[in-house]
Design an enzyme around this catalytic site. Structure first.
Site, mmCIF file in Angstrom:
data_model
loop_
_atom_site.group_PDB
_atom_site.id
_atom_site.type_symbol
_atom_site.label_atom_id
_atom_site.label_comp_id
_atom_site.label_asym_id
_atom_site.label_seq_id
_atom_site.Cartn_x
_atom_site.Cartn_y
_atom_site.Cartn_z
ATOM 1 N N ASN A 1 -3.534 -18.147 -2.129
ATOM 2 C CA ASN A 1 -4.482 -17.998 -1.009
ATOM 3 C C ASN A 1 -5.199 -19.300 -0.673
ATOM 4 O O ASN A 1 -6.298 -19.293 -0.126
ATOM 5 C CB ASN A 1 -5.454 -16.847 -1.274
ATOM 6 C CG ASN A 1 -6.286 -17.064 -2.518
ATOM 7 O OD1 ASN A 1 -6.180 -18.105 -3.173
ATOM 8 N ND2 ASN A 1 -7.133 -16.107 -2.851
ATOM 9 N N HIS B 1 -10.174 -22.032 -3.246
ATOM 10 C CA HIS B 1 -11.160 -21.317 -4.069
ATOM 11 C C HIS B 1 -12.547 -21.777 -3.639
ATOM 12 O O HIS B 1 -12.759 -22.952 -3.373
ATOM 13 C CB HIS B 1 -10.948 -21.640 -5.548
ATOM 14 C CG HIS B 1 -12.077 -21.151 -6.406
ATOM 15 N ND1 HIS B 1 -12.136 -19.861 -6.885
ATOM 16 C CD2 HIS B 1 -13.218 -21.763 -6.820
ATOM 17 C CE1 HIS B 1 -13.261 -19.713 -7.581
ATOM 18 N NE2 HIS B 1 -13.927 -20.849 -7.552
HETATM 19 P P1 CMP Z 1 -9.818 -17.379 -6.339
HETATM 20 O O1 CMP Z 1 -10.912 -17.370 -5.356
HETATM 21 O O2 CMP Z 1 -9.291 -18.718 -6.755
HETATM 22 O O3 CMP Z 1 -10.283 -16.591 -7.635
HETATM 23 C C1 CMP Z 1 -9.376 -15.951 -8.516
HETATM 24 C C2 CMP Z 1 -7.978 -15.956 -7.996
HETATM 25 O O4 CMP Z 1 -7.068 -15.070 -8.584
HETATM 26 C C3 CMP Z 1 -8.008 -15.541 -6.547
HETATM 27 O O5 CMP Z 1 -8.597 -16.546 -5.766
HETATM 28 C C4 CMP Z 1 -6.535 -15.286 -6.285
HETATM 29 O O6 CMP Z 1 -5.847 -16.421 -5.824
HETATM 30 C C5 CMP Z 1 -5.978 -14.967 -7.666
HETATM 31 N N1 CMP Z 1 -5.334 -13.664 -7.711
HETATM 32 C C6 CMP Z 1 -4.046 -13.459 -7.938
HETATM 33 N N2 CMP Z 1 -3.767 -12.163 -7.925
HETATM 34 C C7 CMP Z 1 -4.907 -11.513 -7.689
HETATM 35 C C8 CMP Z 1 -5.249 -10.151 -7.572
HETATM 36 N N3 CMP Z 1 -4.355 -9.183 -7.688
HETATM 37 N N4 CMP Z 1 -6.543 -9.851 -7.323
HETATM 38 C C9 CMP Z 1 -7.483 -10.845 -7.214
HETATM 39 N N5 CMP Z 1 -7.200 -12.164 -7.323
HETATM 40 C C10 CMP Z 1 -5.922 -12.484 -7.558
#
Ligand code: CMP
Length: 154
Positions: A112, A115
């Site tokens: 995504n 962060h």
């Molecule tokens: P971030 O904001 O970097 O914080 C935790 C990360 O876990 C989140 O963004 C996502 O990129 C990653 N992630 C991967 N799979 C999931 C999921 N199923 N639910 C939530 N976060 C996820």
């Protein structure tokens, strides 16, 4: 004034979206006060994502953030923590508002792009993983700050 932590993840770097992403924070008048590209070590990744330890997606999260460089930033501004997260959009891009970074450029939660800290406490903790105190450049004034100075002058 709040200081928050933002990281453009390996997918954002590899897809050539560094400029596009930074532009969105600059055009909103936030102040970038620290910025660097780095390879995140497994130790840094474990500290950064310690709250997710044990979750099903944790191993891939650590693998992903250490796959290629990230661009780490400190961003300052009034209510910057909530404001930056608003620009970033929801974790799952399917739920992110149109016009947010994740809605516009991403389609999966695991990749995504970016962060952003979710609270003052997280911001302090995460910034300390990526930056030393002497790496902040808060002394310059942005045009936005100069306009506020003009407005506040008696
Ligand atoms: P971030 O904001 O970097 O914080 C935790 C990360 O876990 C989140 O963004 C996502 O990129 C990653 N992630 C991967 N799979 C999931 C999921 N199923 N639910 C939530 N976060 C996820």
């Amino acid at each position: 004034m709040e200081r928050t932590f933002v990281a453009i993840k390996p997918d954002g770097v590899k897809r050539g979206l560094i400029g596009e992403i930074i532009k969105r924070f600059e055009q909103k008048s936030y102040k970038i006060t620290a910025l660097k590209m780095l390879n995140v070590t497994p130790e840094m990744a474990a500290k950064h994502y310690e709250e997710h330890y044990g979750k099903p997606f944790y191993p891939r999260l650590i693998k992903f953030i250490t796959l290629a460089p990230v661009v780490a930033m400190a961003i300052e501004g009034e209510n910057a923590i909530a404001g930056v997260r608003h620009i970033v959009g929801a974790t799952n891009p399917d739920n992110a508002d149109v016009g947010t970074i994740r809605a516009d450029f991403s389609s999966l939660a695991s990749t995504n792009l970016i962060h952003a800290s979710d609270s003052l406490e997280s911001a302090k903790r995460e910034l300390a993983i990526y930056f030393n105190e002497n790496e902040y450049c808060s002394d310059y004034k942005t045009m936005f700050e100069l306009i506020q100075d003009d407005l506040n002058r008696e």
